[in-house]
Scaffold this motif. Structure first.
Motif, short mmCIF file in Angstrom:
data_model
loop_
_atom_site.label_atom_id
_atom_site.label_comp_id
_atom_site.label_asym_id
_atom_site.label_seq_id
_atom_site.Cartn_x
_atom_site.Cartn_y
_atom_site.Cartn_z
N ASN A 49 34.28 63.78 28.90
CA ASN A 49 35.08 63.03 29.86
C ASN A 49 36.49 63.60 29.99
OD1 ASN A 49 33.03 61.23 30.49
ND2 ASN A 49 33.60 59.78 28.90
N GLN A 50 37.06 64.01 28.87
CA GLN A 50 38.41 64.56 28.89
C GLN A 50 38.47 65.89 29.64
OE1 GLN A 50 40.77 64.66 25.22
NE2 GLN A 50 39.39 63.17 24.33
N ALA A 56 31.96 58.75 34.34
CA ALA A 56 30.82 58.31 33.53
C ALA A 56 30.12 59.57 33.01
CB ALA A 56 29.84 57.47 34.34
N SER A 57 29.46 59.42 31.89
CA SER A 57 28.72 60.56 31.33
C SER A 57 27.56 60.04 30.49
CB SER A 57 29.63 61.45 30.48
OG SER A 57 30.24 60.71 29.45
N SER A 58 26.56 60.89 30.30
CA SER A 58 25.38 60.51 29.53
C SER A 58 24.90 61.68 28.69
CB SER A 58 24.24 60.06 30.46
OG SER A 58 24.63 58.98 31.27
N LEU A 59 24.42 61.36 27.52
CA LEU A 59 23.79 62.35 26.66
C LEU A 59 22.38 61.88 26.40
CD1 LEU A 59 25.40 64.14 23.63
CD2 LEU A 59 23.02 63.39 23.56
N GLY A 79 27.43 51.92 31.31
CA GLY A 79 26.87 52.67 30.19
C GLY A 79 25.79 51.92 29.41
N LYS A 80 26.05 50.66 29.08
CA LYS A 80 25.09 49.89 28.28
C LYS A 80 23.79 49.66 29.04
CE LYS A 80 28.45 47.44 25.38
NZ LYS A 80 28.98 46.13 24.96
N GLU A 81 23.89 49.45 30.34
CA GLU A 81 22.68 49.22 31.14
C GLU A 81 21.85 50.48 31.26
OE1 GLU A 81 23.45 47.05 34.85
OE2 GLU A 81 25.42 46.57 34.06
N ILE A 82 22.51 51.63 31.38
CA ILE A 82 21.80 52.90 31.55
C ILE A 82 21.00 53.25 30.31
CG2 ILE A 82 22.15 55.39 31.86
CD1 ILE A 82 24.51 54.69 33.68
N LYS A 83 21.46 52.81 29.13
CA LYS A 83 20.78 53.15 27.89
C LYS A 83 19.38 52.54 27.80
CE LYS A 83 23.01 53.47 23.98
NZ LYS A 83 23.85 53.19 22.80
N LYS A 84 19.06 51.61 28.70
CA LYS A 84 17.73 50.99 28.70
C LYS A 84 16.68 51.93 29.29
CE LYS A 84 19.81 46.42 29.45
NZ LYS A 84 19.92 45.28 30.41
N PHE A 85 17.12 52.99 30.00
CA PHE A 85 16.19 53.86 30.70
C PHE A 85 15.83 55.09 29.87
CE2 PHE A 85 18.44 51.47 33.92
CZ PHE A 85 17.45 51.15 34.84
N ALA A 147 27.66 64.83 33.39
CA ALA A 147 28.90 64.18 33.80
C ALA A 147 28.71 63.67 35.23
CB ALA A 147 30.06 65.16 33.73
N LEU A 148 29.19 62.46 35.49
CA LEU A 148 28.97 61.81 36.79
C LEU A 148 30.29 61.36 37.39
CD1 LEU A 148 26.12 59.41 35.58
CD2 LEU A 148 25.84 61.73 36.41
N HIS A 149 30.29 61.28 38.73
CA HIS A 149 31.45 60.71 39.42
C HIS A 149 30.97 60.06 40.71
CE1 HIS A 149 35.60 60.10 40.60
NE2 HIS A 149 35.97 60.62 39.43
N GLN A 150 31.64 58.97 41.09
CA GLN A 150 31.26 58.25 42.30
C GLN A 150 31.84 58.87 43.57
OE1 GLN A 150 30.83 53.84 41.95
NE2 GLN A 150 31.88 54.10 40.00
N GLU A 151 32.67 59.89 43.43
CA GLU A 151 33.20 60.61 44.58
C GLU A 151 32.41 61.90 44.80
OE1 GLU A 151 37.35 61.35 44.24
OE2 GLU A 151 37.86 59.26 43.79
N LYS A 152 32.29 62.33 46.04
CA LYS A 152 31.61 63.58 46.36
C LYS A 152 32.51 64.77 46.04
CE LYS A 152 29.14 61.38 50.22
NZ LYS A 152 28.89 61.40 51.69
N ASN A 153 31.88 65.92 45.77
CA ASN A 153 32.60 67.18 45.56
C ASN A 153 33.70 67.06 44.50
OD1 ASN A 153 31.27 68.71 47.80
ND2 ASN A 153 32.26 67.11 49.02
N ARG A 154 33.41 66.32 43.44
CA ARG A 154 34.43 66.05 42.44
C ARG A 154 34.55 67.19 41.41
NH1 ARG A 154 38.77 62.51 41.97
NH2 ARG A 154 39.39 62.49 39.79
#
Length: 256
Positions: A49-50, A56-59, A79-85, A147-154
Motif C-alpha cells: 500500500n505504501q 485496497a490490496s489482497s494477498l 477487506g474483512k468481507e473479501i476474505k470470505k472468498f 493492488a486495487l484502486h477505485q479510480e481508472k488508470n491509477r
C-alpha cells in the motif's frame, strides 16, 4: 532457475526511480524481520500500500491440496468481507495470473473479460485499476499479490515493476515463515510423542529405576555412555537426560 529469477528482479529494478528503490529496499528488510507467518503477511500488505498508493490490496495464498487461491490477508474498507472468498486457478484476474505466473497491469478492469465481478457485486467495492503479480519461490507458486484502486488508470509501469519485486521478496519471506511454522509444530508433536512414550515406559519398575538414575546424571556435566541393542530406547533415554539437564533449551543433536 534461481539465477533466472534474480535476473528478472534486476531487470524490473531498472525501471524504478532511485528514491522509490531505496524505500523498497528499506521496507523489504521489515518483511524478513520475523518468522511469524501472520506478521509477514500483514507487513507485505502494508508495504504494498505504501509503495504503490493503492486504496485496497489482497494477498492470496495457494492451497496445494485444493488448488484454490484463498484471500489470506486483505486491506481496505471491504477487506474483512473479501476474505470470505476463494478462487479457482484460472478464475478471475488473480486466477489468471496464478495459472500463467505472469503479472498484469490493468487500467480499467470493467473492460477486461477476465475480471471476476461477483466479489465486487457482493462487497460493494468498485474495482477499476489493478496490479496483480505472482509470488514464486524458485519455480513453486506461493500465491498472488494484488493492488486495487477505485479510480481508472491509477497505476503505472513503475508501480508494476515495484510490485513484481515485492512479490518475489514476499514469496521468500512467506516460504521461510511457513517452514519455520512446520518445524515448530513438528517439534511440539515429537515432544508430545516422547512424553507419552516416557510416561508408559516409566511405569515399568526397571525403567523407573533407570529414569531416576538418568535424572541424577542429568544434573552433572559428565559425559554419559548409553549402551544397548538397537531398538531398546537409547535415544529416548538420551533425550530424557537432555530435557532434565541445564542444557534443555539448547538443541538436541542426534548423530547416527
Amino acid at each position: 532457475n534461481g539465477a533466472i529469477q534474480l535476473m528478472d528482479l534486476i531487470e524490473n529494478l531498472k525501471h524504478v526511480e532511485s528514491e522509490r528503490l531505496i524505500q523498497l529496499i528499506e521496507l523489504s528488510t521489515i518483511i524478513n524481520s520475523t518468522l511469524k507467518l501472520e506478521d509477514v503477511l500483514a507487513q507485505v500488505m502494508e508495504i504494498a500500500n505504501q509503495l504503490v498508493h493503492s486504496d485496497a490490496s489482497s494477498l492470496l495464498l495457494l492451497d496445494p491440496n485444493t488448488k484454490r487461491l484463498n484471500f489470506t490477508t486483505t486491506t481496505g474498507q471491504k477487506g474483512k468481507e473479501i476474505k470470505k472468498f476463494s478462487l479457482k486457478m484460472g478464475q478471475g484476474i488473480a486466477g489468471w495470473v496464478a495459472e500463467r505466473a505472469r503479472p498484469l497491469l490493468i487500467p480499467d478492469v470493467s473492460n477486461d473479460p477476465r475480471h471476476y465481478s461477483e466479489i465486487d457485486d457482493k462487497t460493494g467495492y468498485d474495482t477499476h485499476s489493478m496490479i496483480c503479480v505472482p509470488m514464486k519461490w524458485k519455480e513453486q507458486l506461493i500465491g498472488v499479490l494484488q493492488a486495487l484502486h477505485q479510480e481508472k488508470n491509477r497505476f503505472t509501469n513503475e508501480d508494476l515493476s515495484i510490485l513484481i519485486v515485492l512479490g518475489n521478496l514476499a514469496a521468500l519471506a512467506i516460504k521461510n515463515a511457513q517452514e519455520h511454522t512446520n518445524l515448530y509444530q513438528e517439534n511440539i508433536h515429537l515432544k508430545e510423542v516422547l512424553k507419552q512414550k516416557s510416561s508408559s515406559v516409566y511405569k515399568s519398575p526397571i525403567m523407573k529405576t533407570i529414569y531416576e538414575m538418568a535424572k541424577k546424571v542429568a544434573q552433572g556435566s559428565s559425559t554419559v555412555l548409553i549402551r544397548g541393542k538397537s531398538g531398546v530406547g537409547k535415544e529416548m533415554l538420551a533425550r530424557y537426560i537432555h530435557e532434565q539437564s541445564s542444557r534443555k533449551n539448547k538443541p538436541f543433536v542426534c548423530v547416527t
